[in-house]
Design an enzyme around this catalytic site. Structure first.
Site, PDB file in Angstrom:
ATOM      1  CG  HIS A 154      -2.478   5.296  -4.899  1.00  0.00           C
ATOM      2  ND1 HIS A 154      -1.913   4.045  -4.823  1.00  0.00           N
ATOM      3  CD2 HIS A 154      -2.648   5.539  -6.222  1.00  0.00           C
ATOM      4  CE1 HIS A 154      -1.735   3.556  -6.044  1.00  0.00           C
ATOM      5  NE2 HIS A 154      -2.170   4.457  -6.911  1.00  0.00           N
ATOM      6  CG  ASP A 362      -2.662   5.251   5.636  1.00  0.00           C
ATOM      7  OD1 ASP A 362      -2.430   5.633   4.481  1.00  0.00           O
ATOM      8  OD2 ASP A 362      -1.792   4.783   6.385  1.00  0.00           O
TER       9      ASP A 362
HETATM   10  P1  ADQ Z   1       2.021   5.490   1.835  1.00  0.00           P
HETATM   11  O1  ADQ Z   1       1.445   6.647   2.574  1.00  0.00           O
HETATM   12  O2  ADQ Z   1       3.444   5.573   1.452  1.00  0.00           O
HETATM   13  O3  ADQ Z   1       1.193   5.146   0.532  1.00  0.00           O
HETATM   14  P2  ADQ Z   1       1.684   2.659   2.818  1.00  0.00           P
HETATM   15  O4  ADQ Z   1       0.476   2.115   2.178  1.00  0.00           O
HETATM   16  O5  ADQ Z   1       1.847   2.221   4.241  1.00  0.00           O
HETATM   17  O6  ADQ Z   1       1.742   4.234   2.854  1.00  0.00           O
HETATM   18  O7  ADQ Z   1       2.927   2.167   1.989  1.00  0.00           O
HETATM   19  C1  ADQ Z   1       4.221   2.420   2.446  1.00  0.00           C
HETATM   20  C2  ADQ Z   1       5.202   1.466   1.790  1.00  0.00           C
HETATM   21  O8  ADQ Z   1       6.509   1.939   2.079  1.00  0.00           O
HETATM   22  C3  ADQ Z   1       5.108   0.050   2.334  1.00  0.00           C
HETATM   23  O9  ADQ Z   1       5.373  -0.855   1.316  1.00  0.00           O
HETATM   24  C4  ADQ Z   1       6.219   0.034   3.406  1.00  0.00           C
HETATM   25  O10 ADQ Z   1       6.806  -1.235   3.608  1.00  0.00           O
HETATM   26  C5  ADQ Z   1       7.229   0.994   2.836  1.00  0.00           C
HETATM   27  N1  ADQ Z   1       7.919   1.682   3.939  1.00  0.00           N
HETATM   28  C6  ADQ Z   1       7.362   2.388   4.926  1.00  0.00           C
HETATM   29  N2  ADQ Z   1       8.305   2.793   5.806  1.00  0.00           N
HETATM   30  C7  ADQ Z   1       9.478   2.318   5.346  1.00  0.00           C
HETATM   31  C8  ADQ Z   1      10.831   2.367   5.813  1.00  0.00           C
HETATM   32  N3  ADQ Z   1      11.162   2.966   6.961  1.00  0.00           N
HETATM   33  N4  ADQ Z   1      11.783   1.777   5.075  1.00  0.00           N
HETATM   34  C9  ADQ Z   1      11.455   1.155   3.940  1.00  0.00           C
HETATM   35  N5  ADQ Z   1      10.205   1.044   3.462  1.00  0.00           N
HETATM   36  C10 ADQ Z   1       9.234   1.621   4.154  1.00  0.00           C
HETATM   37  C11 ADQ Z   1       0.090   5.718  -0.175  1.00  0.00           C
HETATM   38  C12 ADQ Z   1      -1.165   5.957   0.663  1.00  0.00           C
HETATM   39  C13 ADQ Z   1      -1.581   4.664   1.341  1.00  0.00           C
HETATM   40  C14 ADQ Z   1      -1.768   3.573   0.299  1.00  0.00           C
HETATM   41  C15 ADQ Z   1      -0.576   3.479  -0.623  1.00  0.00           C
HETATM   42  C16 ADQ Z   1      -0.820   2.527  -1.791  1.00  0.00           C
HETATM   43  O11 ADQ Z   1      -0.929   6.987   1.634  1.00  0.00           O
HETATM   44  O12 ADQ Z   1      -2.790   4.863   2.080  1.00  0.00           O
HETATM   45  O13 ADQ Z   1      -1.959   2.333   0.953  1.00  0.00           O
HETATM   46  O14 ADQ Z   1      -0.247   4.738  -1.177  1.00  0.00           O
HETATM   47  O15 ADQ Z   1      -1.990   2.832  -2.471  1.00  0.00           O
END
Ligand code: ADQ
Length: 459
Positions: A154, A362
């Protein structure tokens, strides 16, 4: 296809992990096919019982194990989060190398592989997720499992020159090649790993992403992860979403909202983003008093020292910007260190004029895709996206920025704020078409189809 068996460190059974992108995507996959999800309970207990915690939820069977304090410290905090996470995000400078950590990491991979091996049956397909379990496929093979095993990373995979900073790089790469299919988020990650196998391990890059290496053939490909696009679009129109939009609307008082939503993590580029916001107000004084920036960033992995420092840095930067530019009736930059529900975030995205997604690195970044799906077609906001997020390979109609160049970011935020409606709509339609057609089901089906085909081919 038979049952799907998923393995990931945190699972959707653990409320602390629900915000993350991984758990949502795997949950969607398992619910639609039925299957078993192996992982950690989220609990740390002095002597983890040898039996596992088994229960069912929504047609999915969970098989979870506790971690001992030593496993939690050496496998989870140390090797996974203080070595692999920084190095795979190109941040060797932030890694803290501890000689006891890798053996503990390998031991947890082996222990969990044993739990999986006891329960898999012929016909099952095993799908292992993320950097916690790079070695698990190899351990599962040693435990006698001959069926399909796929792996999806991921987070990013760096160029070989960075990957070699891990003392165990050869051992890790060799173990990874026990998987039949290795999926990455982007073509860049796929190319980096393939180059490592060819340059360092004598691999031969055959056609169609198959590399012949370590006396085996492994399929290496990019499977960009998607979101439940229709579900998120609907979430943005719910009562809860409207309430959240109304609440922030009262604070905005007619000003344009610029929003950022991230887990608090150094990979997300938050200090650089705050600096860019400061430059926006200093170099484009006409937007002062007309724009409010809100950054939502709940703390994560707060036990690690770097995150405490990051929090302090953000508090300092926000205080400085608000002190320099704020007024009696205007707070330029608000920073909310807490979590919100999915519908609430969708409501905030919907009324935002600009979405700031500017990580330094990311794997994919799902927030960028959620921001797109939450928009109102008649008045869509503009996505400002880092060229170093995996999502940039797909979302080319966003305004792409270099997150290290704070001057360029400030100018791009200004461009987004002043973009005419017609251009906003045109860019948004292009983005929406991609996010909708390349959603989480598309991601899952492409991966599992390759896993099935490859396994049939090898048998
Ligand atoms: P993350 O680093 O967690 O994931 P991301 O892909 O942006 O990053 O996913 C975050 C999720 O958490 C999103 O669904 C978002 O809505 C939710 N989220 C973020 N901040 C929040 C908050 N304050 N309150 C509630 N919800 C919140 C890892 C990798 C990424 C990759 C994903 C999936 O780092 O690059 O895209 O896995 O593979």
């Amino acid at each position: 296809m038979g049952r799907l068996i998923a393995v990931s460190n945190r699972t959707a059974a653990d409320p602390g992990a629900r915000a993350g992108g991984l758990s949502v995507a795997v949950w969607e996959s398992l619910k639609s096919t039925g299957g078993i999800w192996f992982g950690w309970t989220g609990d740390i207990v002095e002597n983890p019982p040898s039996d596992v915690n088994v229960f069912r939820d929504d047609g999915v069977e969970f098989v979870l194990t506790d971690l001992s304090p030593n496993e939690y410290d050496k496998y989870y905090l140390q090797y996974a989060n203080s070595v692999l996470w920084p190095v795979l995000h190109y941040r060797i400078d932030l890694a803290s190398f501890d000689p006891d950590a890798f053996p503990a990491y390998a031991a947890v991979n082996e222990r969990i592989a044993g739990i999986v091996a006891d329960r898999v049956e012929p016909g099952d397909s095993v799908w292992v997720h993320d950097y916690h379990f790079l070695l698990l496929g190899d351990s599962l093979r040693s435990a006698g499992w001959n069926g399909p095993i796929g792996f999806f990373l991921h987070i990013p995979f760096p160029p070989p020159e960075v990957f070699r900073a891990l003392s165990e790089h050869q051992q890790i790469a060799r173990a990874m090649c026990a998987y039949s299919v290795i999926g990455f988020q982007s073509q860049q990650d796929q190319a980096n790993f393939t180059r490592y196998l060819v340059d360092d391990c004598g691999g031969v890059d055959e056609s169609d992403g198959v590399v012949n290496v370590f006396s085996t053939r492994v399929k290496i490909a990019a499977y960009p992860i998607g979101i439940d696009a229709t579900g998120f679009e609907e979430a943005a129109k719910t009562e809860k979403a409207r309430e959240a939009a109304d609440r922030i609307g009262r604070f905005l008082g007619g000003r344009s909202l610029v929003i950022g939503v991230d887990r608090m993590d150094y990979s997300k580029g938050l200090p650089e983003r705050f600096e860019a916001v400061g430059r926006l107000f200093s170099e484009h004084p006409e937007v002062r008093g007309r724009v409010s920036v809100t950054q939502v960033a709940p703390p994560s992995r707060s036990k690690v020292e770097e995150y405490r420092e990051l929090r302090q840095m953000l508090d300092g930067l926000a205080g400085q910007i608000n002190g320099d530019y704020g007024d009696l009736d205007w707070i330029p930059l608000r920073y909310l260190a807490r979590s919100y529900e999915r519908e609430e975030l969708a409501g905030l995205f919907r009324i935002a004029r600009v979405g700031l997604v500017t990580p330094l690195r990311d794997g994919m970044n799902l927030v960028s895709k959620e921001f797109v799906m939450a928009q109102d077609e008649s008045d869509p906001g503009v996505l400002v996206l880092s060229e170093f997020a995996g999502a940039a390979e797909q979302l080319k109609a966003a305004l792409l920025v270099n997150p290290h160049d704070t001057g360029m970011m400030a100018d791009t935020i200004h461009e987004a704020l002043t973009m005419p409606l017609e251009e906003r709509q045109q860019r948004w339609r292009e983005l929406r078409d991609i996010v909708q057609s390349q959603d989480v089901a598309w991601w899952r089906e492409r991966f599992l189809k390759d896993l099935e085909t490859l396994h049939e081919g090898s048998g």
